[in-house]
Design a protein around this motif. Sequence first.
Motif, mmCIF file in Angstrom:
data_model
loop_
_atom_site.group_PDB
_atom_site.id
_atom_site.type_symbol
_atom_site.label_atom_id
_atom_site.label_comp_id
_atom_site.label_asym_id
_atom_site.label_seq_id
_atom_site.Cartn_x
_atom_site.Cartn_y
_atom_site.Cartn_z
ATOM 1 N N PRO A 441 0.707 -1.222 -0.023
ATOM 2 C CA PRO A 441 0.013 -0.127 0.110
ATOM 3 C C PRO A 441 0.877 1.296 0.006
ATOM 4 C CG PRO A 441 0.074 -0.961 2.400
ATOM 5 C CD PRO A 441 0.626 -1.994 1.241
ATOM 6 N N GLU A 442 0.283 2.464 -0.499
ATOM 7 C CA GLU A 442 0.865 3.691 -0.335
ATOM 8 C C GLU A 442 0.858 4.145 1.012
ATOM 9 O OE1 GLU A 442 3.278 6.321 -1.064
ATOM 10 O OE2 GLU A 442 2.303 5.772 -3.159
ATOM 11 N N THR A 443 2.245 4.824 1.462
ATOM 12 C CA THR A 443 2.456 5.097 2.711
ATOM 13 C C THR A 443 2.657 6.649 2.730
ATOM 14 O OG1 THR A 443 4.757 4.760 2.557
ATOM 15 C CG2 THR A 443 3.393 3.134 3.506
ATOM 16 N N GLN A 444 2.618 7.413 1.643
ATOM 17 C CA GLN A 444 2.883 8.881 1.486
ATOM 18 C C GLN A 444 1.988 9.647 2.443
ATOM 19 O OE1 GLN A 444 1.657 10.505 -1.962
ATOM 20 N NE2 GLN A 444 2.524 12.444 -1.907
ATOM 21 N N GLY A 445 2.487 10.547 3.246
ATOM 22 C CA GLY A 445 1.624 11.130 3.996
ATOM 23 C C GLY A 445 1.067 10.604 5.447
ATOM 24 N N ARG A 446 1.412 9.433 5.657
ATOM 25 C CA ARG A 446 0.886 8.797 6.888
ATOM 26 C C ARG A 446 1.923 9.130 8.110
ATOM 27 N NH1 ARG A 446 -4.289 6.682 6.192
ATOM 28 N NH2 ARG A 446 -4.688 6.356 4.024
ATOM 29 N N GLY A 447 1.448 9.236 9.101
ATOM 30 C CA GLY A 447 2.511 9.147 10.379
ATOM 31 C C GLY A 447 2.833 7.708 10.494
ATOM 32 N N LEU A 448 4.189 7.739 11.033
ATOM 33 C CA LEU A 448 4.615 6.367 11.363
ATOM 34 C C LEU A 448 3.843 5.497 12.225
ATOM 35 C CD1 LEU A 448 8.547 7.159 12.073
ATOM 36 C CD2 LEU A 448 7.469 6.297 9.942
ATOM 37 N N GLU A 449 2.938 6.096 13.247
ATOM 38 C CA GLU A 449 2.197 5.387 14.045
ATOM 39 C C GLU A 449 0.903 4.933 13.547
ATOM 40 O OE1 GLU A 449 5.162 6.642 16.116
ATOM 41 O OE2 GLU A 449 3.988 8.225 15.136
ATOM 42 N N GLU A 450 0.648 5.342 12.350
ATOM 43 C CA GLU A 450 -0.649 5.009 11.368
ATOM 44 C C GLU A 450 -0.372 3.885 10.580
ATOM 45 O OE1 GLU A 450 -1.928 8.430 9.301
ATOM 46 O OE2 GLU A 450 -1.502 9.845 10.897
ATOM 47 N N MET A 451 0.766 3.382 10.357
ATOM 48 C CA MET A 451 1.235 2.672 9.265
ATOM 49 C C MET A 451 0.405 1.072 9.427
ATOM 50 S SD MET A 451 3.028 3.921 7.288
ATOM 51 C CE MET A 451 4.175 5.331 6.877
ATOM 52 N N GLU A 452 0.528 0.742 10.748
ATOM 53 C CA GLU A 452 0.035 -0.481 11.136
ATOM 54 C C GLU A 452 -1.382 -0.815 10.734
ATOM 55 O OE1 GLU A 452 0.176 -3.656 14.847
ATOM 56 O OE2 GLU A 452 0.923 -1.807 15.109
ATOM 57 N N GLU A 453 -2.510 0.098 10.959
ATOM 58 C CA GLU A 453 -3.822 0.155 10.558
ATOM 59 C C GLU A 453 -4.067 -0.340 8.946
ATOM 60 O OE1 GLU A 453 -4.577 4.920 10.737
ATOM 61 O OE2 GLU A 453 -5.606 3.506 12.126
ATOM 62 N N LYS A 472 -11.518 8.717 8.406
ATOM 63 C CA LYS A 472 -10.700 9.949 8.767
ATOM 64 C C LYS A 472 -11.959 11.359 8.372
ATOM 65 C CE LYS A 472 -6.445 10.040 8.028
ATOM 66 N NZ LYS A 472 -5.087 10.304 7.240
ATOM 67 N N LYS A 473 -12.456 11.047 7.059
ATOM 68 C CA LYS A 473 -13.519 12.175 6.698
ATOM 69 C C LYS A 473 -14.630 12.231 7.696
ATOM 70 C CE LYS A 473 -12.688 11.845 1.539
ATOM 71 N NZ LYS A 473 -13.327 11.304 0.424
ATOM 72 N N LEU A 474 -15.105 11.374 8.162
ATOM 73 C CA LEU A 474 -16.266 11.407 9.221
ATOM 74 C C LEU A 474 -15.919 11.824 10.467
ATOM 75 C CD1 LEU A 474 -17.920 7.657 8.524
ATOM 76 C CD2 LEU A 474 -18.931 10.058 7.889
ATOM 77 N N LYS A 475 -14.583 11.723 11.034
ATOM 78 C CA LYS A 475 -13.939 11.895 12.008
ATOM 79 C C LYS A 475 -13.726 13.516 11.937
ATOM 80 C CE LYS A 475 -10.453 11.179 15.425
ATOM 81 N NZ LYS A 475 -9.078 10.624 15.736
ATOM 82 N N ALA A 476 -13.347 14.149 10.765
ATOM 83 C CA ALA A 476 -13.026 15.434 10.416
ATOM 84 C C ALA A 476 -14.397 16.183 10.458
ATOM 85 C CB ALA A 476 -12.441 15.605 9.126
ATOM 86 N N GLU A 477 -15.574 15.592 9.811
ATOM 87 C CA GLU A 477 -16.753 16.527 9.879
ATOM 88 C C GLU A 477 -17.465 16.249 11.221
ATOM 89 O OE1 GLU A 477 -18.930 14.134 7.344
ATOM 90 O OE2 GLU A 477 -17.950 14.815 5.453
ATOM 91 N N GLU A 478 -17.096 15.509 12.066
ATOM 92 C CA GLU A 478 -17.625 15.465 13.476
ATOM 93 C C GLU A 478 -16.975 16.552 14.319
ATOM 94 O OE1 GLU A 478 -17.918 12.279 17.337
ATOM 95 O OE2 GLU A 478 -17.450 11.550 15.310
ATOM 96 N N GLY A 479 -15.670 16.754 14.036
ATOM 97 C CA GLY A 479 -14.865 17.591 14.704
ATOM 98 C C GLY A 479 -15.325 18.976 14.195
ATOM 99 N N LYS A 480 -15.624 19.060 13.188
ATOM 100 C CA LYS A 480 -16.197 20.717 12.518
ATOM 101 C C LYS A 480 -17.667 20.798 13.265
ATOM 102 C CE LYS A 480 -14.094 20.678 7.981
ATOM 103 N NZ LYS A 480 -14.278 20.784 6.898
ATOM 104 N N ARG A 481 -18.681 19.784 13.444
ATOM 105 C CA ARG A 481 -19.836 19.939 14.064
ATOM 106 C C ARG A 481 -19.791 20.216 15.474
ATOM 107 N NH1 ARG A 481 -21.229 15.628 10.874
ATOM 108 N NH2 ARG A 481 -20.968 14.276 12.435
ATOM 109 N N ASN A 482 -18.517 19.730 16.111
ATOM 110 C CA ASN A 482 -18.510 19.871 17.487
ATOM 111 C C ASN A 482 -17.979 21.320 17.630
ATOM 112 O OD1 ASN A 482 -19.205 17.563 18.329
ATOM 113 N ND2 ASN A 482 -17.019 16.472 18.336
#
Length: 485
Positions: A441-453, A472-482
């Motif tokens: 899989p592509e790893t560009q732009g991922r944090g080292l701690e995000e790789m395993e998932e 990630k998109k749902l989490k970002a939208e939820e953060g905006k609503r909050n």
Amino acid sequence: MSSILLGYDTGVMSGAMIYIQRDLKINDVQKEILVGTINVYSLLGSAIAGRTCDWIGRRYTIAMAGVIFFAGAILMAFATNYAFLMFGRFVAGLGVGYALMIAPVYSAEISPRSIRGFITSFTEVFINFGVLLGYVSNYFFAKLATNLGWRFMMGIGAIPSVMLFVGGLIMPESPRWLMMHGRVGEASRILEKTSETLQEARERLADIKQAAGIPEDNHDEVVEVPNHQAGGRGAWREMFIHPTRAVLHITIAGIGLCFFQQASGIDSVVMYSPTIFEKAGITSDNGKLLATISVGVTKTIFILVSTFNIDKFGRRILLLTSTGGLVCSLLGLAIGLTVIDQHPTEKLTGAVAVCFFCVLSSVATFSMGMGPVAWVYSSEIFPLRLRALGSGLAAAMNRLVSGVILMTFISLYKAITIGGAFFLFAGIAFVAFVFFFTLLPETQGRGLEEMEEMFGTFFNWRSTVRELEERKKLKAEEGKRNDLA
């Protein structure tokens, strides 16, 4: 400096071997063993370094590598016979193995994600630069007496090892290693110096704390860490006895990538380029060394393509384009050498030109993707607790395969012809393309701690990545609503 050590030793031996063979009166089998064994020795160094850098830290391991290689370079320069030279080669190989394993890991751990690929690809950039320096050294020291020239070629490698030792003592420690040993305060200060913003430093600190099993709200200078985290305890068991699906996928991807990087035969092109040029019709020592310098220049130029684009286009695009180009180049070289072999009494200028072009295109296509991406990818996909061991084993596999190919190349081309050898390498490179396309899989732009998932579904990794993006998109939208609330 660590990469220059490996590159220089690889490049310089291709020319030095001409004069070592004349001075020490060694045969072809001894020549193969001398050329290839440094990779086997560096395999041992890489495997040991994985444990060492978890124990004493990344930077002191780098400094240790400098000391070991310095001793090896001096021993080789003063060798009086074949056995003495082999012993110096063994010591230098351990140092190369240490440096080759730890440098990409350190680079990946200390770099912000936006330029992690750029920084980590320096491994391959300076391997290529070291190869070029080796070729240039061959050309100039070849003018000395036979029994002196090759000694200067080998001994000059002590200079970068001194610089590596000094650098290892003054550079900052990896914040991830510090966190793994509970030194939170020191890790935090280093992250502030090596991040683009204070906010990014805090985010990186939180991610590393989570990976190390330290509560995010714990702001003590030094904290206790779980026993299995400190020193990489239990890593062998987790990787090979009871691996999760994600760890198994990561292990196959990381070690497989480093296997195929060398199984494609690129080191035989680099190390035996004078032999290839001789088979192609370039017979004078001066002509062979000049043609070989062009190989080093090509490698050095084309590595810059990936260095400046790896964080822009991603790992996969460069890797797949590079591997496809390498398959075509090796096929062209195999065909050209086969045609020349079948007409031994004729001067086939066109076939010689094809061989020369395909040698250059082989190192060019390899350098623009397959070479640097292997080090970048294998140093960033392993989780923190397994990173030193995983990267060490990947580097060890890389050196083992390189050593086997270099120690058998002369015997191989004598058995199946030199054209047949490169047909074989082209076939392996094609298998590598399929492996990369299906499993990485592509790893560009991922944090080292995000790789395993991203790993664990093997051939279905694309659906896993899509799910993660949607989450990630749902989490970002939820953060905006909050925030609006």
